[in-house]
Design an enzyme around this catalytic site. Structure first.
Site, short mmCIF file in Angstrom:
data_model
loop_
_atom_site.label_atom_id
_atom_site.label_comp_id
_atom_site.label_asym_id
_atom_site.label_seq_id
_atom_site.Cartn_x
_atom_site.Cartn_y
_atom_site.Cartn_z
N ARG A 1 0.83 -1.21 0.00
CA ARG A 1 0.00 0.00 0.00
C ARG A 1 0.86 1.26 0.00
NH1 ARG A 1 2.62 2.09 3.27
NH2 ARG A 1 2.61 1.91 5.53
N HIS B 1 0.74 8.28 11.01
CA HIS B 1 0.85 8.16 12.47
C HIS B 1 -0.44 8.62 13.16
CE1 HIS B 1 4.98 6.74 12.72
NE2 HIS B 1 5.19 7.46 11.63
N ASP C 1 -3.23 6.30 12.83
CA ASP C 1 -4.07 5.10 13.04
C ASP C 1 -4.10 4.65 14.49
OD1 ASP C 1 -1.47 4.00 12.85
OD2 ASP C 1 -2.04 2.40 11.46
N SER D 1 5.28 -4.32 3.02
CA SER D 1 5.59 -5.68 2.59
C SER D 1 5.17 -6.68 3.67
CB SER D 1 7.08 -5.82 2.29
OG SER D 1 7.85 -5.35 3.37
N ASP E 1 -2.27 -0.76 7.63
CA ASP E 1 -1.67 -1.54 6.56
C ASP E 1 -2.46 -2.81 6.27
OD1 ASP E 1 0.16 0.45 6.94
OD2 ASP E 1 1.66 -0.83 7.88
N TYR F 1 9.27 4.05 16.64
CA TYR F 1 7.82 3.93 16.43
C TYR F 1 7.11 3.75 17.77
CZ TYR F 1 3.43 2.35 14.31
OH TYR F 1 2.12 2.23 13.92
#
Ligand code: GLA
Length: 391
Positions: free
Chosen positions: A31, A38, A40, A133, A178, A228
């Site tokens: 996608r 940042h 979600d 991925s 994702d 993250y």
């Protein structure tokens, strides 16, 4: 390569490696997030689209009564064996088969038990390029398991199962974007996802006058894991200080008024999230109205906020955005921003279709000149989500 081409090649390689044709083939796309970065895991809005890059998995039953799953990639570089009769547990961090294994564990946890099988995968989603991925691999595995077991999951449950695989097996505390887009993408549509209610709206994106250009900076700064999780924690701290369940419930005013109660870093993280949620909703309206200059401006604003307030960009991503911005509307660029988690990976640009080649050539040359790195650039129309190619 088209999806059918990848699938046909995989079929042949499967036959060569395992001595029989695959019985099932499933695919899931990567996608690109058009805007809403940042947000979600803050219960906000995201606006991603599936791209024409896929992870494809083929499988055939193992010998009768076997409980063993054999996995390998098409080249045979990565192989793994999982015995379903043994309790599953994550392999060493960074092991590629943690993704499929986490998904298998999710099925087992729901009482859905596949028999042993042999599987092979191929992918045109660049690994670690910020194009999901890992979600593509998880969702392809889940779609394959649906075929093998004959049990179809509800799409939301399927996305959540894949997200949990990533949390528990890959150790990445990702949000839901994702996996949702890889499951639910639709050709010629961008998905507006409300991460609080999990409601989705498909916004048509078929205007031939504009195109989305993805530039892979081909750098990956190895910060992402820890950085993250740290961003997530800072957002949670901001919400706690504000007395709210998440930053979704905040407004710019509320954050501003509480500025003195927060550290400067936490304040800036909150400012990014709150402003990005607003930009995402406006951008979706802009796409609906084919108001490309507005969408483009929102993309630039998103990038600045990610660079300055959220601090997840890097010099290479900034270079692509500056080069694209330098071309401007006259040069055929409406807007450009980093996409995905950050610290490397890709940018996405909204470009005038008539000038696509010129824009791409210019970015490639100017980026290489500035950084000494050759970028990979491609255009993608919004693609379909997970699909079945053989059953
Ligand atoms: C990664 C995560 C997503 C999302 C983005 C940032 O891609 O997997 O859940 O948080 O970063 O928008």
């Amino acid at each position: 390569m088209t999806l059918n081409e990848i699938s046909n090649r995989l079929s042949q390689e499967f036959q060569a490696a395992y001595g029989r044709p695959p019985a099932w083939i499933a695919a899931a796309p990567g996608r690109v997030n058009v805007i809403g970065e940042h947000t979600d895991y803050n219960d906000g809005f995201v606006f991603p689209m599936a791209i024409e890059r896929y992870t494809v998995m083929a499988a055939a039953p193992a010998v009768p009564n076997s409980t063993v799953v054999r996995l390998r990639d098409v080249k045979g570089t990565h192989t793994a064996t999982i015995d379903l009769a043994q309790p599953l547990k994550p392999a060493a961090k960074g092991s590629w088969h943690n993704y499929p294994m986490g998904v298998i564990a999710g099925f087992l946890g729901r009482g859905i038990r596949p028999p042993g099988f042999d599987a092979m995968l191929d992918s045109t989603v660049p690994m670690g390029g910020g194009l999901s991925s890992s979600a593509a691999l998880e969702v392809a595995t889940a779609t394959l398991l649906e075929l093998i077991t004959g049990k179809t999951l509800d799409p939301v449950e399927k996305a959540l199962l894949c997200q949990k695989a990533e949390h528990d097996y890959a150790g990445m505390p990702c949000g839901i974007m994702d996996q949702f887009i890889s499951v639910m993408g639709k050709k010629d549509h961008i998905l507006l996802l409300d991460c609080r209610s999990r409601e989705t709206q498909l916004v048509p994106m078929s205007d031939p006058s504009v195109a989305l250009l993805v530039t892979n900076t081909n750098v990956k700064h190895e910060l992402t894991g820890g950085e993250y999780a740290q961003r997530r924690a800072q957002c949670e701290e901001a919400a706690r200080i504000l007395g709210l369940p998440s930053l979704r419930s905040a407004t710019a005013d509320v954050v501003e008024r509480a500025k003195s109660k927060m550290s400067d870093v936490v304040y800036r993280r909150a400012r990014h999230v709150v402003s990005e949620i607003e930009r995402t909703q406006h951008a979706a309206e802009g796409v609906r109205a084919s108001n490309w200059p507005t969408v483009g401006q929102l993309m630039y604003a998103s990038h600045s906020s990610l660079r300055d307030d959220y601090e997840v960009s890097c010099p290479e991503l900034d270079a692509v955005v500056e080069i694209a911005q330098g071309l401007g509307l006259r040069g055929g660029v409406y807007g450009c921003r980093m996409t995905g988690g950050g610290f490397g990976g890709c940018t996405v640009a909204l470009v005038d279709s008539g000038k696509l080649q010129a824009v791409s050539d210019h970015i490639a040359a100017a980026y290489e000149q500035r950084t000494g790195i050759k970028p990979t650039i491609f255009e993608s129309r919004p693609a379909a989500g997970a699909s079945v190619l053989k059953r």
